[in-house]
Write a protein that holds these residues in place. Structure first.
Motif, short mmCIF file in Angstrom:
data_model
loop_
_atom_site.label_atom_id
_atom_site.label_comp_id
_atom_site.label_asym_id
_atom_site.label_seq_id
_atom_site.Cartn_x
_atom_site.Cartn_y
_atom_site.Cartn_z
N ARG A 56 0.87 -1.18 0.00
CA ARG A 56 0.00 0.00 0.00
C ARG A 56 0.91 1.23 0.00
NH1 ARG A 56 -2.59 -2.91 4.08
NH2 ARG A 56 -2.06 -1.33 5.62
N LEU A 57 1.10 1.81 -1.17
CA LEU A 57 2.09 2.87 -1.31
C LEU A 57 1.82 4.07 -0.42
CD1 LEU A 57 2.88 2.83 -5.13
CD2 LEU A 57 4.06 1.67 -3.26
N SER A 58 0.57 4.30 -0.05
CA SER A 58 0.24 5.43 0.81
C SER A 58 0.89 5.33 2.18
CB SER A 58 -1.28 5.56 0.97
OG SER A 58 -1.81 4.40 1.59
N ARG A 84 -2.21 -9.97 -6.81
CA ARG A 84 -3.39 -9.57 -6.02
C ARG A 84 -3.24 -8.15 -5.50
NH1 ARG A 84 -3.31 -10.14 -0.30
NH2 ARG A 84 -1.35 -11.00 0.47
N HIS A 85 -2.00 -7.71 -5.31
CA HIS A 85 -1.76 -6.33 -4.87
C HIS A 85 -1.83 -5.36 -6.05
CE1 HIS A 85 -0.61 -7.78 -0.92
NE2 HIS A 85 0.23 -8.61 -1.49
N ALA A 91 -1.30 2.68 -8.89
CA ALA A 91 -0.06 3.30 -8.41
C ALA A 91 1.01 2.24 -8.15
CB ALA A 91 -0.33 4.11 -7.15
N LEU A 92 0.62 1.12 -7.56
CA LEU A 92 1.58 0.04 -7.31
C LEU A 92 2.06 -0.56 -8.63
CD1 LEU A 92 3.16 -1.71 -5.33
CD2 LEU A 92 1.17 -3.24 -5.22
N ARG A 93 1.14 -0.74 -9.59
CA ARG A 93 1.56 -1.25 -10.92
C ARG A 93 2.60 -0.33 -11.53
NH1 ARG A 93 -3.91 -2.31 -11.34
NH2 ARG A 93 -4.29 -0.48 -12.66
N ASP A 94 2.38 0.98 -11.44
CA ASP A 94 3.34 1.95 -11.99
C ASP A 94 4.67 1.88 -11.25
OD1 ASP A 94 1.36 2.77 -13.73
OD2 ASP A 94 0.85 4.58 -12.58
N PHE A 95 4.61 1.76 -9.94
CA PHE A 95 5.82 1.65 -9.12
C PHE A 95 6.64 0.43 -9.53
CE2 PHE A 95 7.83 0.06 -5.13
CZ PHE A 95 8.69 1.13 -4.89
N VAL A 96 5.98 -0.71 -9.67
CA VAL A 96 6.66 -1.95 -10.07
C VAL A 96 7.28 -1.79 -11.45
CG1 VAL A 96 6.26 -4.37 -10.70
CG2 VAL A 96 5.28 -3.45 -8.58
#
Length: 120
Positions: A56-58, A84-85, A91-96
């Motif tokens: 959870r990037l937040s 699943r995350h 945002a997490l997809r972009d981070f990865v």
């Protein structure tokens, strides 16, 4: 049990799948310390070892942990299925995706993908 392996002439520290969750800078420093002591250039952490807050990037947990590895010049590999995350967070997809473009932090699905990344 944590182990050191050499893959394509690269020393890689493999964290055990079982153990306390890694969810803080202090936890990251424990991994960094052990990996560095053994002479590793990369630390591989199974996705299931990462605390849920990492994804959870937040919470800023992922950023803090990734930054700690960068500060110590040790590569970080998150190994395993995190779909699943990423399914729940653009945002997490972009981070990865951004991490995987670089040479500091990688998210890989399995050992074969890690092997391919270390070849290059």
């Amino acid at each position: 049990m944590n182990t050191l392996r050499t893959i394509h002439d690269v020393p890689v520290f493999l964290c055990a799948a079982e153990g306390e969750p890694i969810g803080s800078e202090r936890d990251a420093l424990d991994v960094i310390g052990e990996a560095s002591y053994q002479g590793a250039r990369w630390a591989v952490v199974p996705a299931e070892r990462l605390d849920e807050t990492f994804f959870r990037l937040s919470t800023r947990v992922a950023g803090d942990i990734v930054q700690k590895f960068a500060n110590y010049r040790l590569g970080l590999v998150v190994l395993g299925d995190i779909s699943r995350h990423t399914a729940d967070s653009s945002a997490l997809r972009d981070f990865v995706r951004e991490c995987n473009r670089g040479r500091q932090t990688w998210f890989v699905a399995d050992a074969e993908e890690l092997d391919e990344r270390l070849k290059g």
